[in-house]
Scaffold this motif. Structure first.
Motif, PDB file in Angstrom:
ATOM      1  N   VAL A   1       0.656  -1.433  -0.354  1.00 29.71           N
ATOM      2  CA  VAL A   1      -0.079   0.639   0.200  1.00 29.71           C
ATOM      3  C   VAL A   1       0.864   1.587  -0.203  1.00 29.71           C
ATOM      4  O   VAL A   1       0.875   2.551  -1.230  1.00 29.71           O
TER       5      VAL A   1
ATOM      6  N   LEU B   1       0.764   1.280  -4.018  1.00 28.14           N
ATOM      7  CA  LEU B   1       0.324   2.180  -4.525  1.00 28.14           C
ATOM      8  C   LEU B   1       0.064   3.502  -4.090  1.00 28.14           C
ATOM      9  O   LEU B   1      -0.888   4.490  -4.176  1.00 28.14           O
TER      10      LEU B   1
ATOM     11  N   GLY C   1      -0.016   5.333  -1.047  1.00 27.59           N
ATOM     12  CA  GLY C   1      -1.216   5.123   0.115  1.00 27.59           C
ATOM     13  C   GLY C   1      -0.888   5.270   1.091  1.00 27.59           C
ATOM     14  O   GLY C   1      -0.025   5.080   2.009  1.00 27.59           O
TER      15      GLY C   1
ATOM     16  N   ILE D   1      -5.906   4.866  -1.068  1.00 29.55           N
ATOM     17  CA  ILE D   1      -5.102   4.744  -2.268  1.00 29.55           C
ATOM     18  C   ILE D   1      -5.759   6.211  -3.187  1.00 29.55           C
ATOM     19  O   ILE D   1      -6.200   6.479  -3.673  1.00 29.55           O
TER      20      ILE D   1
END
Length: 358
Positions: free
Chosen positions: A329, A333, A335, A352
């Motif tokens: 993540v 991503l 995020g 995200i």
């Protein structure tokens, strides 16, 4: 070059000719070329160089004898400034030795002014050869790009596989458990790659990523995922839902990189839920939802919520599965992720960006 209507656009011919009468005669013969070319005439070295540097030329016709330089110098200049352009000499006199030398330096053809009837066919042939050569070059460049991209993806995949092999191993763990955990993670990666290949390695829907990742658990009868009722719509209530419920109502398109990362995340969450969480207990459920983030419209919030599972506590030691989720993540991503160990059940909240570089 192609016109807006789909028909070939007129060729743009640069005519290097100091005689106005000869230029008029050459242009008249070019009228037999279909479609009729656009002819731009120059006679001086400076104007010729400027036309080549301008780039809007498809073919060069050049006299051999010119006021301030000769045809071979013009040919050399064309090979330096625009090496892809076909170059045809149109001259009153061109000896055999000069003709051989011109071909050696890259001339496409030569036409005697006494035989201009050959000019249209020579021009059409030169333009066709130039188009074929340009198409081959484009295909070769595309192939090089694809090979580089494939090499990049293979290296990334192998790096991930090697990381999974190393990090899945826990000291003191039975070999059978290690093999099962490793195969589970590799299977999730393979399923994600299969989905990306089905979409020609382009964008895919977040719902399809969830479907593909959760499919092994659906086959065991743990849950059912209903089809989307329409583009961008939330699936309606269904009596077929059992223990896995998909509530994502926002159509989210993912490029390959985030699709693969989220597939690995969902697999880790599902594996943990089956072994230790809500799906390990009768009556336990998992709800997966995603919506646009209220405070950040260009972000998406994904929530994995476990209900009616066992009492959960924050683990004293962070395992590889948790590390994989956080790294996927935060790094893949771009995020943020929160792992919440609530009395009502484990919750994973992921935020995200909607647009992530592939």
């Amino acid at each position: 070059m192609v016109a807006a209507e789909g028909r070939p656009a007129p060729a743009r011919i640069l005519l290097l000719e100091d005689s106005a009468l000869d230029a008029e005669l050459i242009t008249a013969f070019l009228g037999d070329v279909a479609p009729t070319p656009e002819v731009r005439r120059v006679s001086l070295r400076e104007d010729y160089a400027a036309a080549l540097e301008g780039g809007e030329v498809d073919l060069i016709l050049a006299d051999f004898s010119l006021p301030d330089f000769d045809g071979l110098a013009a040919l050399d200049m064309a090979r330096e400034l625009a090496p892809h352009l076909p170059f045809i000499f149109v001259s009153g006199v061109l000896g055999e030795e000069v003709a051989i030398e011109s071909f050696r330096r890259g001339a496409t053809d030569y036409i005697l002014k006494q035989r201009l009837i050959r000019l249209p066919a020579a021009v059409e042939r030169a333009l066709a050869e130039a188009r074929e050569k340009a198409e081959r070059l484009r295909a070769e460049r595309q192939k090089e790009v694809l090979v580089r991209e494939l090499s990049h993806r293979v290296k990334n995949t192998m790096a991930m596989v090697m990381s999974l092999v190393r990090r899945t191993l826990v000291r003191g763990q039975p070999a059978e458990d290690y093999v099962a955990n490793l195969l589970q993670r590799l299977g999730a990666m393979a399923d994600a790659h299969a989905l990306l290949f089905e979409t020609n390695w382009s964008e895919t829907d977040l719902l399809e990523v969830v479907r593909r990742t959760m499919q092994p658990y659906l086959r065991t009868g743990i849950g059912q995922i209903p089809p989307r009722t329409g583009p961008g719509q939330r699936p309606g209530p269904s009596s077929e839902w059992r223990r896995i419920e998909i509530k994502g109502g926002t159509l989210i398109s993912l490029s390959p990189k985030p699709a693969l990362a989220l597939s690995m995340v969902f697999n880790e969450l599902a594996t943990n839920a089956v072994k230790h969480g809500a799906l390990a207990h009768e009556g336990g459920r998992v709800v997966i939802d995603w919506q646009e983030e209220a405070n950040e419209p260009d972000h998406v919030r994904i929530v994995w919520q476990e209900i009616n599972g066992p009492a959960v506590e924050r683990p004293q030691r962070e395992g590889f599965g948790t590390t994989l989720i956080k790294r996927s993540v935060e790094y893949e991503l771009q995020g943020s992720v929160q792992l919440l160990y609530r009395p009502t059940g484990f919750v994973c909240e992921i935020v995200i960006p909607r647009m992530i570089e592939a």
